[in-house]
Design a protein around this motif. Structure first.
Motif, short mmCIF file in Angstrom:
data_model
loop_
_atom_site.label_atom_id
_atom_site.label_comp_id
_atom_site.label_asym_id
_atom_site.label_seq_id
_atom_site.Cartn_x
_atom_site.Cartn_y
_atom_site.Cartn_z
N TRP A 104 -45.64 20.98 -1.60
CA TRP A 104 -46.80 21.56 -2.29
C TRP A 104 -47.78 20.48 -2.71
O TRP A 104 -47.40 19.43 -3.24
CB TRP A 104 -46.32 22.34 -3.52
CG TRP A 104 -47.43 23.06 -4.25
CD1 TRP A 104 -47.93 24.30 -3.95
CD2 TRP A 104 -48.15 22.60 -5.39
NE1 TRP A 104 -48.92 24.64 -4.85
CE2 TRP A 104 -49.07 23.62 -5.74
CE3 TRP A 104 -48.11 21.44 -6.16
CZ2 TRP A 104 -49.94 23.51 -6.82
CZ3 TRP A 104 -48.98 21.32 -7.24
CH2 TRP A 104 -49.88 22.34 -7.57
N ILE A 105 -49.05 20.74 -2.48
CA ILE A 105 -50.13 19.85 -2.91
C ILE A 105 -51.13 20.69 -3.68
O ILE A 105 -51.48 21.81 -3.27
CB ILE A 105 -50.83 19.19 -1.70
CG1 ILE A 105 -49.83 18.34 -0.91
CG2 ILE A 105 -52.02 18.34 -2.14
CD1 ILE A 105 -50.40 17.76 0.36
N VAL A 134 -36.26 20.89 -12.07
CA VAL A 134 -37.19 22.02 -12.05
C VAL A 134 -38.22 21.84 -10.94
O VAL A 134 -38.53 22.78 -10.20
CB VAL A 134 -37.88 22.18 -13.42
CG1 VAL A 134 -38.94 23.28 -13.36
CG2 VAL A 134 -36.85 22.51 -14.50
N GLU A 135 -38.74 20.63 -10.81
CA GLU A 135 -39.76 20.39 -9.79
C GLU A 135 -39.21 20.65 -8.40
O GLU A 135 -39.92 21.19 -7.53
CB GLU A 135 -40.26 18.95 -9.91
CG GLU A 135 -41.55 18.69 -9.15
CD GLU A 135 -42.24 17.44 -9.62
OE1 GLU A 135 -43.47 17.39 -9.58
OE2 GLU A 135 -41.52 16.49 -10.03
N SER A 136 -37.93 20.34 -8.17
CA SER A 136 -37.34 20.56 -6.86
C SER A 136 -37.10 22.04 -6.58
O SER A 136 -36.90 22.42 -5.42
CB SER A 136 -36.01 19.81 -6.75
OG SER A 136 -35.00 20.41 -7.57
N ARG A 137 -37.12 22.89 -7.62
CA ARG A 137 -36.83 24.31 -7.44
C ARG A 137 -38.09 25.19 -7.52
O ARG A 137 -38.00 26.40 -7.35
CB ARG A 137 -35.82 24.78 -8.49
CG ARG A 137 -34.52 23.95 -8.54
CD ARG A 137 -33.61 24.22 -7.35
NE ARG A 137 -32.49 23.30 -7.27
CZ ARG A 137 -31.31 23.49 -7.87
NH1 ARG A 137 -31.10 24.57 -8.60
NH2 ARG A 137 -30.34 22.60 -7.72
N VAL A 162 -54.07 32.38 -9.20
CA VAL A 162 -54.58 31.29 -8.36
C VAL A 162 -53.73 30.06 -8.60
O VAL A 162 -53.17 29.86 -9.68
CB VAL A 162 -56.07 30.98 -8.66
CG1 VAL A 162 -56.94 32.21 -8.47
CG2 VAL A 162 -56.23 30.43 -10.08
N GLU A 163 -53.63 29.20 -7.59
CA GLU A 163 -52.91 27.94 -7.74
C GLU A 163 -53.62 27.07 -8.78
O GLU A 163 -54.84 26.95 -8.76
CB GLU A 163 -52.85 27.20 -6.40
CG GLU A 163 -52.17 27.97 -5.27
CD GLU A 163 -50.66 27.96 -5.38
OE1 GLU A 163 -50.12 27.12 -6.11
OE2 GLU A 163 -50.02 28.81 -4.72
#
Length: 473
Positions: free
Chosen positions: A175-176, A53-56, A80-81
């Motif tokens: 992503w950060i 999931v994290e990779s997608r 918002v992030e």
């Protein structure tokens, strides 16, 4: 990145209540052991699912965003992030008393579907449910209806599916977690938006100054009530036990049928697959009503909102390049008609007529999704259904096509997939239908108090199919 919720996203976000969680659910059953592996080592475990999931997530960026309200209610909420995004909060692990039965799984899904999502975090959850019988596991996802629109945001179940056992490789996600905007920053952004679009000022002032608009609001509600009363006389849905105030608790069950059976019905009577499915559902609803002692005359009907996908032709007439929409229409299901062939005929004529008169929810990407993203299509269908006034229909039936070849999640083959559609206000049940790999899967979600006999309806679906097949001989 800060983006404003659309008016419909905002409506769905604020529609949430303790008795009406407005999230789209999807249940996938996967074979989690290799038949040649005597040790029975799981193919898909929790860590592998998290990594997958994290990779997608880069494909569904909204799944890292949460909703923030604007201070002083100066405008619609914004995405918002989430600076504290924690994927392990969203992906959870559960297990049935092994070997888990289908009844235990459905009870668990009903409990999970009953709980609203946490509004302080991104609006989704995923559960890996282990220890199903026969070396299987289940993956249950739920995403808020405000999150998935089929255009800017797809349902996460779409992006974790692969066409083969080897997961496809994607570019590394860089992503950060960013700094979240403070209330002052959100407020200044809203003021700048209002200044750029002065027409928004009246909308904002109305929300922020209830006292100043009290007379206008009262008059507006009086007119709205009068219009609703008039419409109820003209277009109100038939009285039905399917319409009642609901609790926060749910029941869930499923039905598995063969796609080839619907093809047989289509070939015999010259209808569509969708018509055949609606005819089967109508026969099941008829049997369920009779089991409750409801008096049915031959003219008795139930009114359903039936979303369907339609092509939208561009100016050059090229359907494949012009996009698509999910549209909804109201259809009267002839539950009082005892003859299954006549029931099907009524439905086929109604769908043919309504196919030319529809209201749609735009989806520029739907052409690319059809057959591969049933959960996204179900989410869009619920949006389309919500455009109808509550009193005008008895239930929602969503039907979204899925892939007809095997799909995989983290190397584990998906065997079955079921939609878990939400209950709209005063709707005791929803019926979600998805075709996949030669079968048609029904997910029946219902209010726990109002539909204690949901199992009767599930059995009636199977009986109705046998009745329709019998009419084909």
């Amino acid at each position: 990145m800060i983006t404003r919720l659309t008016p419909q996203d905002t409506a769905f976000y604020r529609l949430e209540s303790s008795s009406n969680p407005i999230h789209i659910g999807s249940l996938a059953i996967v074979r989690n052991t290799d038949p040649d592996d005597s040790a029975g080592v799981p193919i898909l475990d929790y860590d592998r699912l998290v990594d997958l999931v994290e990779s997608r997530l880069a494909l569904v960026p909204r799944y890292r965003r949460k909703v923030r309200e604007i201070p002083l209610s100066l405008g619609r909420p914004v995405w918002v992030e989430d600076s504290r995004f924690d994927i392990t909060y969203h992906i959870r692990r559960s297990a049935l008393p092994g070997p888990g039965t289908e009844e235990q799984l459905h009870d668990l899904i009903a409990r999970l579907a009953s709980h609203p999502l946490d509004p302080t975090r991104p609006l989704w959850e995923m559960y890996l449910i282990e220890r199903l019988s026969d070396g299987r596991c289940a993956i249950f996802t739920k995403s808020h209806s405000a999150l998935v629109d089929g255009d800017a945001a797809l349902e996460i179940g779409h992006v974790i599916l692969d066409a083969g056992p080897a997961p496809r490789e994607l570019a590394a996600d860089s992503w950060i977690a960013p700094r979240e905007p403070g209330d002052i920053e959100l407020l200044l952004g809203a003021l700048a938006h209002i200044a750029a679009q002065p027409r928004k000022a009246l909308e904002v002032a109305r929300d922020a100054s209830a006292d100043a608009f009290a007379v206008l609001e009262t008059a507006s509600k009086a007119v709205e009530s009068a219009v609703s009363a008039a419409l109820a006389v003209v277009t109100g849905a038939p009285h039905s036990p399917l319409n009642t105030p609901t609790s926060r608790n749910r029941r869930f069950t499923v039905v598995r049928t063969e796609l080839e059976n619907y093809r047989t019905i289509r070939k015999r009577f010259g209808c569509s697959i969708n018509d055949a499915i609606l005819a089967v559902v109508t026969g099941a609803l008829r049997s369920w009503l009779l089991s409750r002692g409801e008096a049915l005359t031959e003219s008795a009907t139930l009114r359903a909102v039936v979303p369907m996908s339609v092509y939208v032709e561009g100016t050059n007439g090229n359907r494949a390049q012009s996009g698509s929409e999910v549209s909804s229409f109201l259809i009267d299901l002839p539950v009082g008609e005892p003859n299954p062939v006549i029931r099907l005929s009524h439905i086929a004529h109604a769908t043919e007529f309504h196919g030319r008169q529809w209201r749609g929810v735009r989806a520029r990407t739907l052409v690319h999704l059809a057959g591969f993203a049933p959960a996204s299509l179900h989410a869009m269908s619920v949006r389309a259904a919500s455009t109808f006034a509550e009193h005008t229909f008895n239930l929602v039936i969503t039907n979204a096509p899925g892939p007809q070849t095997p799909m995989y999640i983290g190397g584990a083959r998906m065997l079955e997939m079921y939609p878990v559609s939400p209950l709209l206000r005063n709707q005791a049940s929803s019926i979600g239908i998805t075709s996949y790999d030669g079968r048609v899967f029904y997910g029946l979600n219902a209010d726990r108090d109002a539909m204690a006999d949901i199992g009767v309806l599930a059995a009636a679906v199977r009986d109705s199919m046998e009745e329709m097949l019998g009419a084909c001989v």
